[in-house]
Design an enzyme around this catalytic site. Structure first.
Site, short mmCIF file in Angstrom:
data_model
loop_
_atom_site.label_atom_id
_atom_site.label_comp_id
_atom_site.label_asym_id
_atom_site.label_seq_id
_atom_site.Cartn_x
_atom_site.Cartn_y
_atom_site.Cartn_z
N ASP A 31 0.86 -1.19 0.00
CA ASP A 31 0.00 0.00 0.00
C ASP A 31 0.89 1.24 0.00
O ASP A 31 2.01 1.21 0.54
CB ASP A 31 -0.92 0.01 1.23
CG ASP A 31 -2.17 0.85 0.99
OD1 ASP A 31 -3.27 0.28 0.92
OD2 ASP A 31 -2.05 2.10 0.87
N LYS A 36 -0.57 3.19 7.36
CA LYS A 36 -1.32 1.93 7.35
C LYS A 36 -0.35 0.75 7.39
O LYS A 36 -0.53 -0.19 8.16
CB LYS A 36 -2.12 1.82 6.03
CG LYS A 36 -3.54 2.29 6.11
CD LYS A 36 -4.27 1.83 4.82
CE LYS A 36 -5.68 2.37 4.82
NZ LYS A 36 -6.40 2.04 3.59
N LEU A 155 -17.71 -9.73 -1.02
CA LEU A 155 -17.80 -9.69 0.46
C LEU A 155 -18.56 -8.45 0.93
O LEU A 155 -18.67 -7.46 0.22
CB LEU A 155 -16.40 -9.70 1.09
CG LEU A 155 -15.42 -8.55 0.85
CD1 LEU A 155 -15.75 -7.31 1.66
CD2 LEU A 155 -14.01 -9.00 1.18
N GLU A 157 -18.94 -5.65 4.13
CA GLU A 157 -18.23 -5.13 5.30
C GLU A 157 -18.95 -5.61 6.55
O GLU A 157 -20.17 -5.78 6.56
CB GLU A 157 -18.18 -3.61 5.24
CG GLU A 157 -17.25 -3.15 4.15
CD GLU A 157 -17.16 -1.64 4.03
OE1 GLU A 157 -17.44 -0.95 5.02
OE2 GLU A 157 -16.79 -1.17 2.94
N ASN A 210 -24.77 -6.13 -7.57
CA ASN A 210 -25.00 -5.02 -6.64
C ASN A 210 -26.26 -4.24 -7.00
O ASN A 210 -27.03 -3.84 -6.13
CB ASN A 210 -23.78 -4.08 -6.62
CG ASN A 210 -22.75 -4.54 -5.60
OD1 ASN A 210 -22.92 -5.57 -4.95
ND2 ASN A 210 -21.67 -3.79 -5.46
N PHE A 251 -32.29 -9.33 1.85
CA PHE A 251 -32.33 -7.98 1.29
C PHE A 251 -33.74 -7.45 1.10
O PHE A 251 -34.03 -6.71 0.18
CB PHE A 251 -31.49 -7.90 -0.01
CG PHE A 251 -30.05 -7.70 0.34
CD1 PHE A 251 -29.31 -8.73 0.89
CD2 PHE A 251 -29.45 -6.46 0.19
CE1 PHE A 251 -28.00 -8.55 1.27
CE2 PHE A 251 -28.13 -6.27 0.58
CZ PHE A 251 -27.42 -7.31 1.13
N ARG A 253 -35.15 -6.11 3.95
CA ARG A 253 -35.33 -5.36 5.19
C ARG A 253 -35.59 -3.90 4.84
O ARG A 253 -34.71 -3.20 4.34
CB ARG A 253 -34.09 -5.48 6.08
CG ARG A 253 -34.18 -6.61 7.10
CD ARG A 253 -32.96 -6.67 7.99
NE ARG A 253 -31.78 -7.05 7.24
CZ ARG A 253 -30.71 -6.27 7.08
NH1 ARG A 253 -30.65 -5.07 7.62
NH2 ARG A 253 -29.67 -6.69 6.37
N CYS A 262 -20.30 0.95 -1.70
CA CYS A 262 -20.49 0.31 -3.00
C CYS A 262 -21.85 0.46 -3.67
O CYS A 262 -21.90 0.87 -4.82
CB CYS A 262 -20.10 -1.15 -2.90
SG CYS A 262 -18.31 -1.28 -2.75
N LYS A 265 -22.34 3.96 -5.26
CA LYS A 265 -21.45 4.28 -6.38
C LYS A 265 -21.63 3.29 -7.54
O LYS A 265 -21.59 3.68 -8.70
CB LYS A 265 -20.00 4.37 -5.92
CG LYS A 265 -19.18 3.10 -6.00
CD LYS A 265 -17.71 3.34 -5.70
CE LYS A 265 -17.00 2.06 -5.30
NZ LYS A 265 -16.96 1.00 -6.30
#
Ligand SMILES: NC(=O)C1=CN([C@@H]2O[C@H](COP(=O)(O)OP(=O)(O)OC[C@H]3O[C@@H](n4cnc5c(N)ncnc54)[C@H](O)[C@@H]3O)[C@@H](O)[C@H]2O)C=CC1
Ligand SMILES: O=C(O)[C@H]1O[C@H](OP(=O)(O)OP(=O)(O)OC[C@H]2O[C@@H](n3ccc(=O)[nH]c3=O)[C@H](O)[C@@H]2O)[C@H](O)[C@@H](O)[C@@H]1O
Length: 442
Positions: A31, A36, A155, A157, A210, A251, A253, A262, A265
């Site tokens: 990175d 970090k 994945l 978060e 998505n 999904f 809810r 994500c 965007k």
């Protein structure tokens, strides 16, 4: 086992690197952020993600996980290089590929082995992997053969480690069998079904997935808005719908819309991707519009209830875009706080983990509390923004004890109406009838 480099150690890169080392690969994460890297070398994760610190430490100790700021060092022996840098949105909603292009240049200037497979994990518009190939080609210092593979990440978060080990599928997009089978081999120990396809389809699978999940959310939110008007209960409606295996329970809810790094965007980027080939994606544009309106639903409800929010003390409970993360990107709390401040309300916010990130994003126009009780103290209104366990498990008596007037607007339907009915609380949630009490606002 392979020698692997991962470029970018955000939520995706770091989790990917750590998990690949855990299944036996030798992984170096690189990175450009020195701070970090210093932290990670000590086994400290720069992000909040349950289980990540432990897995990092374990694999640093067994010698399979390394961190560096030097691309040269990371790529020296690498057989596979993952690109996991950010692809934020530009002003017009399209994906900003600046970091991916830079990563491609870094790769070109530093790879040494013939036959390296460059894997794009970042979410990138259709056609980007070919751009990556060209960017690398045009900056290569010597004649080295390499392949590109699209391997989008699914994945979430807050459950990133679990999702990496228990994902539903791994998608590999490649235009030659050698590269595809190397990445298949790398992922085999996860024991997750692998779907191999061409590069463009793999890139599209990520955006389509998505966008579809975002559509489910906006759909149920619209149903919730209608439920409120016709006297139905959206929780029961979603449950009843979800029993149909063609629909599924996930999904659905209802709440104050989707946020995060994500969905907002990627939905906008897909509208742009469609626009670039002269296709107006009407459905997805509506999904986005519904979400924008849904994010301010609680403020609207409070305005209707109180007339004016001027000088009202409002406690915001939860700030992160979802529980179990410190990520504030596109969190509904940002818009809500702004609207409340605009209305002249006095806002005090609490979040168990995201306060420091929230301060950077929302700033000092609102106050920050160290506990739920402190935020609720003397408040006229409570708004539940994020369904952290600490908030869901709160004894409802706390609202009555701490607030000036216990009027609660619950954006995540944290409590059952039966439970709330036992307390002297005025309660407004999403897609369910309100519980009105004789709670007088002074
Ligand atoms: N956050 C999430 O839950 C998910 C994200 N994605 C996608 O994965 C990608 C990465 O997302 P995040 O991990 O959230 O990003 P992030 O913004 O948290 O992290 C990106 C990292 O890359 C580093 N970086 C940038 N340029 C670099 C370079 N040339 N060399 C080395 N390091 C460099 C940055 O310093 C930063 O640490 C995005 O395309 C995103 O859409 C996909 C699935 C899930
Ligand atoms: O591309 C990505 O970055 C990731 O985006 C989402 O993951 P994430 O944003 O971490 O979190 P989700 O659990 O999907 O929640 C996103 C937002 O939708 C909201 N949501 C989710 C589910 C639901 O039923 N209702 C609802 O309002 C959440 O509160 C949150 O604000 C996807 O679930 C991942 O598969 C994907 O890899």
């Amino acid at each position: 086992m392979k020698n692997i480099a991962v470029v970018g150690t955000g939520y995706v890169g770091l989790v990917t690197g750590v998990c690949l080392s855990d299944i036996g690969h030798d992984v170096t994460c690189v990175d450009i952020d020195e701070q970090k890297v210093e932290k990670m070398k000590k086994g400290i994760s720069p992000i909040y993600e349950p289980g990540l610190d432990e897995l990092m430490k374990k694999n640093i100790e067994n010698g399979r996980l390394h961190f560096t700021t030097s691309h040269k060092e990371a790529f020296k022996d690498a057989e596979v290089i993952y690109i996991a840098v950010g692809t934020p949105q530009k002003e017009d909603g399209s994906a900003d590929l600046r970091f991916v292009e830079q990563a491609a240049k870094d790769i070109a200037e530093n790879i040494e082995r013939d036959g390296v497979v460059v894997v794009t994990k970042s979410t990138v518009p259709v056609g980007t992997n070919y751009k990556v190939r060209n960017w690398i080609k045009s900056h290569l210092k010597k004649d080295i053969h390499f392949d590109v593979v699209s391997n989008p990440e699914f994945l979430r978060e807050g459950s990133a480690i679990y999702d990496t080990f228990h994902g539903d599928r791994i998608v590999i997009g490649a235009d030659n069998e050698r590269a595809a089978s190397i990445i298949e081999e790398v992922n085999k120990p996860f024991g997750i079904p692998i779907f191999k396809t061409d590069i463009h389809s793999a890139e599209m699978i990520k955006y389509a997935s998505n966008a579809f999940l975002a559509t489910k959310i906006s759909f149920i939110n619209e149903i919730a808005n209608i439920c409120e008007k016709v006297g139905a209960n959206v929780e029961d409606v979603a449950y009843g719908m979800g029993l149909d295996t063609r629909i599924g329970p996930q999904f659905l809810r209802a709440g104050i819309g989707y946020g995060g790094s994500c969905f907002p965007k990627d939905t906008k980027a897909l509208v742009q991707i469609a626009g670039n080939v002269d296709h107006k994606f009407d459905l997805l544009e509506s999904v986005i519009n519904v979400n924008n309106k849904q994010q301010v639903k609680l403020v609207e409800k409070a305005r209707n209830r109180f007339g004016s929010l001027q000088e009202k003390k409002v406690a915001l409970l939860g700030l992160a875009f979802k529980p179990n993360t410190d990520d504030m990107r596109e969190a509904a709390s940002i818009v809500i706080a702004k609207e409340l401040v605009k209305d002249g309300a006095f806002v005090v916010a609490y979040d168990p983990i995201a306060i420091e990130n929230a301060k950077r994003v929302i700033g000092d126009e609102i106050m920050y509390a160290n506990s739920i009780e402190e935020a609720l103290h003397d408040a006229d209104i409570a708004m539940i923004i994020t369904e952290w366990d600490e908030i869901k498990n709160l004894s409802l008596d706390t609202f009555v004890r701490c607030m000036k007037t216990p009027v609660v607007f619950d954006g995540r339907n944290c409590y059952s109406l039966e439970e709330v009915a036992k307390y002297n609380i005025e309660y407004h949630s999403i897609g369910r009838e309100s519980i009105l009490r004789n709670v007088v606002s002074i």
